[in-house]
Design an enzyme around this catalytic site. Structure first.
Site, PDB file in Angstrom:
ATOM      1  CB  ILE A 154       0.522   3.395   2.611  1.00 24.04           C
ATOM      2  CG1 ILE A 154      -0.797   2.542   3.680  1.00 24.04           C
ATOM      3  CG2 ILE A 154       0.915   2.453   1.242  1.00 24.04           C
ATOM      4  CD1 ILE A 154      -1.891   2.264   2.834  1.00 24.04           C
ATOM      5  NE  ARG A 229     -10.214   3.413  -2.423  1.00 23.81           N
ATOM      6  CZ  ARG A 229      -9.719   2.369  -1.296  1.00 23.81           C
ATOM      7  NH1 ARG A 229      -8.576   1.922  -1.751  1.00 23.81           N
ATOM      8  NH2 ARG A 229     -10.193   2.251  -0.130  1.00 23.81           N
ATOM      9  CD  GLU A 258     -11.552  -2.580  -7.404  1.00 20.97           C
ATOM     10  OE1 GLU A 258     -11.949  -3.087  -6.134  1.00 20.97           O
ATOM     11  OE2 GLU A 258     -10.338  -1.942  -7.954  1.00 20.97           O
ATOM     12  CG  HIS A 275      -8.867  -3.738  -4.333  1.00 26.76           C
ATOM     13  ND1 HIS A 275     -10.333  -2.396  -4.807  1.00 26.76           N
ATOM     14  CD2 HIS A 275      -8.440  -2.823  -3.428  1.00 26.76           C
ATOM     15  CE1 HIS A 275      -9.459  -1.488  -3.887  1.00 26.76           C
ATOM     16  NE2 HIS A 275      -8.867  -1.984  -2.783  1.00 26.76           N
TER      17      HIS A 275
HETATM   18  C1  8YV Z   1     -10.329  -2.525   1.153  1.00 27.85           C
HETATM   19  C2  8YV Z   1      -8.474  -1.030   0.910  1.00 27.85           C
HETATM   20  O1  8YV Z   1     -10.772  -2.349   2.161  1.00 27.85           O
HETATM   21  O2  8YV Z   1      -7.922  -0.635   2.898  1.00 27.85           O
HETATM   22  C3  8YV Z   1      -8.280   0.758   2.308  1.00 27.85           C
HETATM   23  O3  8YV Z   1      -9.475   0.975   1.935  1.00 27.85           O
HETATM   24  O4  8YV Z   1      -8.828  -0.725  -0.392  1.00 27.85           O
HETATM   25  C4  8YV Z   1      -8.709  -2.319   1.295  1.00 27.85           C
HETATM   26  O5  8YV Z   1      -7.473  -2.722   1.998  1.00 27.85           O
HETATM   27  C5  8YV Z   1     -10.280  -3.910   1.817  1.00 27.85           C
HETATM   28  O6  8YV Z   1      -9.635  -5.726   0.875  1.00 27.85           O
HETATM   29  C6  8YV Z   1     -11.617  -4.326   1.354  1.00 27.85           C
HETATM   30  O7  8YV Z   1     -12.465  -5.454   2.213  1.00 27.85           O
END
Ligand code: 8YV
Length: 303
Positions: A154, A229, A258, A275
């Site tokens: 990313i 995160r 959250e 998120h």
């Molecule tokens: C969430 C994320 O996992 O990829 C990740 O680590 O934080 C997000 O994509 C996702 O939205 C939960 O299903």
């Protein structure tokens, strides 16, 4: 074969992942609450299941040890900080994730958030709706120094998308070295960057990576983006530094707790999102299909 899907939203933009499960002869049950589950709710949902398609809910030893039938845990997402990998291994649960789906979605969101912070779009939208017609002066992205913390998939995608804007890109990463961008230590990057964006995991960290001291060391008037995160940033210290004007603004997509209910909501210089880094339909559909294929492939191995 029984499969629980604990991630809060699933198959809302295409039935493909559910079709995959049906074709494999799986009985499945979806998260009925439409929000992040508590540990007890995960146990209740996944009781007796062989497989779990998981979101960001806590999947620690106490949860996994109460799911004796579980053979495979397949994260619909890339981050693994909510999963106790050691416990999973000890309990014989195979673990998978979907590293490819969220990359472009998060990277594009970062570009949008950076633009929004610099031009204060969200802030003026809020003001205008409240009857305030006020033209706020913004800043160009061009010429800015962007510091990326965590230069994995990313982080690199963010760097590539931002390059045509004529920015300088520096990054801090304890492992990766990526040619074409300037690698620096975190202590060097924070006072250097105009915009800092976090793209690292929280795994193995007891406290915030950007604690008060590190936030203080950021360049005065700079901007912070956290769509990495929750828990990477000390939220109280961030509140203080934004209130004091040391930081010009912040965009926060991930939080320690959250749904987020905290004090950052009081500040006009902050953009808050729930998120949604991976919530671009195309990426999400791919993540969900990948999560199910990974689950089925791993379940096959356990036969
Ligand atoms: C969430 C994320 O996992 O990829 C990740 O680590 O934080 C997000 O994509 C996702 O939205 C939960 O299903």
């Amino acid at each position: 074969m029984r499969v629980a899907i604990s991630t809060s939203s699933f198959a809302q933009y295409g039935r493909e992942p559910l079709d995959l499960l049906e074709r494999a002869g799986a009985d499945f049950i979806l998260n009925p609450h439409g929000r992040k589950l508590t540990p007890d709710e995960v146990v209740e949902l996944a009781a007796g299941c062989d497989g779990l398609v998981a979101g960001t809910e806590p999947l620690d030893r106490s949860v996994l040890s109460r799911l004796p039938n579980l053979k495979v845990l397949s994260r619909c997402g890339v981050g693994m900080d909510n999963v106790d990998l050691e416990a999973a291994e000890e309990l014989g649960v195979l673990v998978r994730n979907t590293p490819l789906g969220p990359t472009r979605a998060v990277a594009e969101l970062i570009v949008g958030l950076a633009m929004d912070l610099l031009r204060q779009v969200t802030r003026m939208d809020r003001e205008l709706r409240a009857g305030v017609w006020k033209k706020r002066m913004g800043n160009l992205l061009q010429g800015k120094r962007v510091g990326i913390i965590g230069m994995g998939r990313i982080g690199v995608a963010v760097a590539e998308l931002l390059t045509p804007f004529d920015v300088e890109i520096g990054y801090a990463d304890p492992v990766s070295t990526v040619p074409g961008y300037t690698k620096m230590g975190m202590e060097e990057l924070l006072p250097w960057a105009d915009i800092v964006s976090l793209h690292c995991s929280r795994t193995g960290m007891d406290c915030a990576l950007l604690d008060r001291q590190r936030l203080v060391s950021m360049k005065p008037g700079s901007w912070l983006i956290n769509a990495g995160r929750g828990g990477l940033v000390d939220e109280e210290a961030l509140y203080d530094l934004l209130s004091a004007g040391h930081l010009a603004g912040a965009a926060v997509d991930c939080f320690c707790e959250e749904p987020y209910q905290g004090r950052l909501r009081e500040l006009d210089s902050v953009i808050l999102t729930p998120h949604i880094g991976s919530y671009a339909r195309e990426g999400r559909v791919r993540m969900e299909a990948d999560a199910v294929s990974n689950l089925l492939e791993a379940l096959e191995k356990t036969k």
